[in-house]
Design a protein around this motif. Structure first.
Motif, PDB file in Angstrom:
ATOM      1  N   ASN A 177      36.474   5.261  94.474  1.00  0.00           N
ATOM      2  CA  ASN A 177      37.063   6.328  95.272  1.00  0.00           C
ATOM      3  C   ASN A 177      38.478   5.930  95.688  1.00  0.00           C
ATOM      4  N   SER A 178      39.062   6.582  96.669  1.00  0.00           N
ATOM      5  CA  SER A 178      40.464   6.324  97.012  1.00  0.00           C
ATOM      6  C   SER A 178      40.677   4.998  97.726  1.00  0.00           C
ATOM      7  N   GLY A 179      39.629   4.439  98.336  1.00  0.00           N
ATOM      8  CA  GLY A 179      39.775   3.185  99.063  1.00  0.00           C
ATOM      9  C   GLY A 179      40.493   3.319 100.397  1.00  0.00           C
ATOM     10  N   LEU A 180      40.671   4.559 100.869  1.00  0.00           N
ATOM     11  CA  LEU A 180      41.419   4.813 102.102  1.00  0.00           C
ATOM     12  C   LEU A 180      40.475   4.954 103.299  1.00  0.00           C
ATOM     13  N   MET A 181      40.957   4.548 104.475  1.00  0.00           N
ATOM     14  CA  MET A 181      40.224   4.723 105.722  1.00  0.00           C
ATOM     15  C   MET A 181      41.227   4.891 106.859  1.00  0.00           C
ATOM     16  N   ILE A 182      40.825   5.651 107.888  1.00  0.00           N
ATOM     17  CA  ILE A 182      41.581   5.729 109.135  1.00  0.00           C
ATOM     18  C   ILE A 182      40.621   5.381 110.262  1.00  0.00           C
ATOM     19  N   LEU A 183      40.916   4.323 110.989  1.00  0.00           N
ATOM     20  CA  LEU A 183      40.094   3.862 112.103  1.00  0.00           C
ATOM     21  C   LEU A 183      40.852   4.127 113.395  1.00  0.00           C
ATOM     22  N   SER A 184      40.190   4.748 114.361  1.00  0.00           N
ATOM     23  CA  SER A 184      40.888   5.192 115.572  1.00  0.00           C
ATOM     24  C   SER A 184      40.072   4.908 116.829  1.00  0.00           C
ATOM     25  N   LYS A 185      40.788   4.545 117.892  1.00  0.00           N
ATOM     26  CA  LYS A 185      40.154   4.413 119.197  1.00  0.00           C
ATOM     27  C   LYS A 185      40.054   5.754 119.904  1.00  0.00           C
ATOM     28  N   GLN A 186      40.788   6.736 119.442  1.00  0.00           N
ATOM     29  CA  GLN A 186      40.737   8.082 120.006  1.00  0.00           C
ATOM     30  C   GLN A 186      39.879   8.973 119.103  1.00  0.00           C
ATOM     31  N   PRO A 187      39.137   9.904 119.668  1.00  0.00           N
ATOM     32  CA  PRO A 187      38.325  10.795 118.838  1.00  0.00           C
ATOM     33  C   PRO A 187      39.153  11.535 117.792  1.00  0.00           C
ATOM     34  N   ARG A 207      43.514   7.796  93.186  1.00  0.00           N
ATOM     35  CA  ARG A 207      44.726   7.691  93.995  1.00  0.00           C
ATOM     36  C   ARG A 207      44.829   8.969  94.826  1.00  0.00           C
ATOM     37  N   GLY A 208      45.209   8.835  96.097  1.00  0.00           N
ATOM     38  CA  GLY A 208      45.235  10.038  96.903  1.00  0.00           C
ATOM     39  C   GLY A 208      45.685   9.798  98.324  1.00  0.00           C
ATOM     40  N   ALA A 209      45.303  10.717  99.208  1.00  0.00           N
ATOM     41  CA  ALA A 209      45.711  10.680 100.610  1.00  0.00           C
ATOM     42  C   ALA A 209      44.529  11.072 101.492  1.00  0.00           C
ATOM     43  N   LEU A 210      44.562  10.603 102.728  1.00  0.00           N
ATOM     44  CA  LEU A 210      43.519  10.880 103.711  1.00  0.00           C
ATOM     45  C   LEU A 210      44.190  11.322 105.003  1.00  0.00           C
ATOM     46  N   TYR A 211      43.583  12.296 105.682  1.00  0.00           N
ATOM     47  CA  TYR A 211      44.179  12.883 106.887  1.00  0.00           C
ATOM     48  C   TYR A 211      43.177  12.915 108.023  1.00  0.00           C
ATOM     49  N   ALA A 212      43.671  12.638 109.228  1.00  0.00           N
ATOM     50  CA  ALA A 212      42.863  12.787 110.437  1.00  0.00           C
ATOM     51  C   ALA A 212      43.745  13.329 111.553  1.00  0.00           C
ATOM     52  N   GLN A 213      43.275  14.371 112.227  1.00  0.00           N
ATOM     53  CA  GLN A 213      43.973  14.869 113.414  1.00  0.00           C
ATOM     54  C   GLN A 213      43.286  14.293 114.637  1.00  0.00           C
ATOM     55  N   LEU A 214      44.054  13.573 115.455  1.00  0.00           N
ATOM     56  CA  LEU A 214      43.486  12.981 116.650  1.00  0.00           C
ATOM     57  C   LEU A 214      43.298  14.039 117.735  1.00  0.00           C
ATOM     58  N   GLU A 215      42.495  13.694 118.714  1.00  0.00           N
ATOM     59  CA  GLU A 215      42.163  14.642 119.775  1.00  0.00           C
ATOM     60  C   GLU A 215      43.403  15.099 120.549  1.00  0.00           C
ATOM     61  N   ASP A 216      44.434  14.233 120.604  1.00  0.00           N
ATOM     62  CA  ASP A 216      45.644  14.613 121.339  1.00  0.00           C
ATOM     63  C   ASP A 216      46.605  15.449 120.489  1.00  0.00           C
ATOM     64  N   GLY A 217      46.198  15.770 119.258  1.00  0.00           N
ATOM     65  CA  GLY A 217      47.004  16.619 118.397  1.00  0.00           C
ATOM     66  C   GLY A 217      47.869  15.883 117.402  1.00  0.00           C
ATOM     67  N   THR A 218      47.958  14.563 117.491  1.00  0.00           N
ATOM     68  CA  THR A 218      48.762  13.798 116.547  1.00  0.00           C
ATOM     69  C   THR A 218      48.117  13.825 115.163  1.00  0.00           C
TER      70      THR A 218
END
Length: 411
Positions: A177-187, A207-218
């Motif tokens: 798979n893409s091998g990507l991860m986003i780990l966050s202390k915020q939901p 090959r690719g991209a991964l996206y996460a929107q944090l709870e504060d909108g970032t």
């Protein structure tokens, strides 16, 4: 699940400041499928690809005769690319067998050492978001490495994770798979992933991209763009496939930009941190950077179409929004360890990506942001002290350096 509140994200130098900050770390862990190492991958590809290519050629010649020969002589690059690509999934299948031949690069132990470093170093313990590349999973011979990393990070406060499916998207279904991860202390409020289009690696990895929107909108993005042809060393095959690789890299930039535009409205803060394979070269650790066409194209498009600026130029160069064009003069190496400077340990030989074993300093990894003001940026050496090495030849956690950027909000 509950999470630790992310206190802020960074924003604009000339405007009013906020006391809250966000710290982002991007790191390529060099954790491939079980038994497979970057150092030996070119040999494995040949071992699997050449026999398959010969078999396919023989079968095509037997069935098509003269038309096949005409195709071979008139389109050698396309024929070579197609036949070579057929061997990639088979090379992955050899992985578990190669563990018996001392090809082990101690993936689990290196991840545990990375988690230990996150816990013990004050500058890394303060990190709020980790963008990870090359922590792969697969349907065939899965090492369950993303689960191991996410579980360990959760104990350090990173209770929220965006992880793509372990089912690689077609045509890499039997590979990685893409091998990507986003780990966050915020939901994390929502996430999405994108596998880039066809390339020479398409059967081998998403090959690719991964996206996460944090709870504060970032908006947080991580990505992994295909490397340049230089990773294969210097040979005839490299010269023949270079145009195809360069074309794929250019298309992946367009796909990444479109992915960012789709999920992050231009007026909202966004951070993009990953392995862009910028291919910015250095003759030595403290030497001036030598830009590549790929790095210039990527940074210009990110700025013009997404409003994103690169952290080292903004923070070290004080360039920010006033600069007429992106600059790479403040970049430092984020790939390879030649052992030519104190504090980075001996030369890294066991994990290095380059097929010839050469260790060329490159800046491949970067952090870009908008609606943010950068406060600090640093390249983190991942050398291991001798007493921590799981094997004498495993001198570093990865063949990359990690990149840490601290930012703050502006009103």
């Amino acid at each position: 699940s509950g999470g630790v509140e992310l206190r802020a994200s960074g924003l604009r130098r000339a405007m009013a400041v906020d006391t809250a900050t966000t710290t982002v770390l991007t790191v390529n862990l060099c954790v491939l499928c079980p038994g497979i190492t970057n150092r030996h991958l070119p040999v494995l590809l040949q071992a699997a690809g050449v026999p398959v290519s010969i078999a396919v050629c023989f079968l095509a010649w037997h069935m098509l005769g003269a038309p096949f020969l005409v195709c071979v002589f008139t389109m050698p690059i396309a024929c070579l690319a197609i036949l070579w690509t057929l061997g990639l999934p088979l090379a992955r299948m050899l992985g578990p067998v190669l563990l018996l031949a001392d090809f082990n690069d101690y993936k689990r132990e290196r991840m545990q050492l990375f988690l230990r470093m996150l816990k013990e170093r004050p500058d890394l313990a303060a990190v709020d978001v980790i963008c990870v590349q090359e922590c792969y999973d697969s349907l065939v011979w899965s090492g369950h490495y993303p689960e191991q990393l996410a579980t360990g990070a959760r104990a350090l406060g990173f209770e929220h994770a965006a992880i793509p499916s372990r089912w690689p998207e077609f045509p890499a279904t039997l590979a990685q798979n893409s091998g990507l991860m986003i780990l966050s202390k915020q939901p994390i409020a929502r996430m999405a992933s994108r596998a880039f289009g066809l390339s020479l690696e398409a059967l081998n990895v998403n090959r690719g991209a991964l996206y996460a929107q944090l709870e504060d909108g970032t908006h947080i993005f991580t990505c992994h763009i295909s490397p340049s042809a230089s990773v294969a060393g210097h040979n005839l095959a490299k010269g023949m496939v270079t145009p195809l690789i360069n074309g794929a890299r250019a298309r992946q930039i367009e796909e990444l930009v479109a992915f960012i535009e789709e999920h992050a409205p231009r007026a909202e803060p966004a951070i993009v941190a990953g392995d862009f394979n910028l291919d910015i070269s250095f003759t030595a650790l403290g030497a001036d950077p030598d830009p590549s066409w790929h790095s210039a194209s990527l940074l210009v498009k990110m700025r013009e179409r997404c409003g994103l600026i690169e952290a080292t130029s903004d923070i070290r160069g004080k360039a920010g929004a006033e600069a007429a064009s992106p600059t790479i003069q403040f970049c430092r190496p984020t790939f390879a360890y030649n052992g030519d400077a104190s504090g980075i340990g001996p030369p890294e030989c066991r994990l290095t990506t380059y097929g010839t074993g050469q260790r060329l300093y490159k800046c491949d990894d970067a952090v870009l942001y908008r609606g943010c003001v950068g406060l600090e940026v640093s390249e983190i050496c991942l050398a291991l002290q001798p007493e921590l090495r799981p094997h004498p030849s495993i001198t570093h956690m990865s063949d990359h350096w990690a990149v840490r950027v601290q930012m703050r909000k502006a009103r």
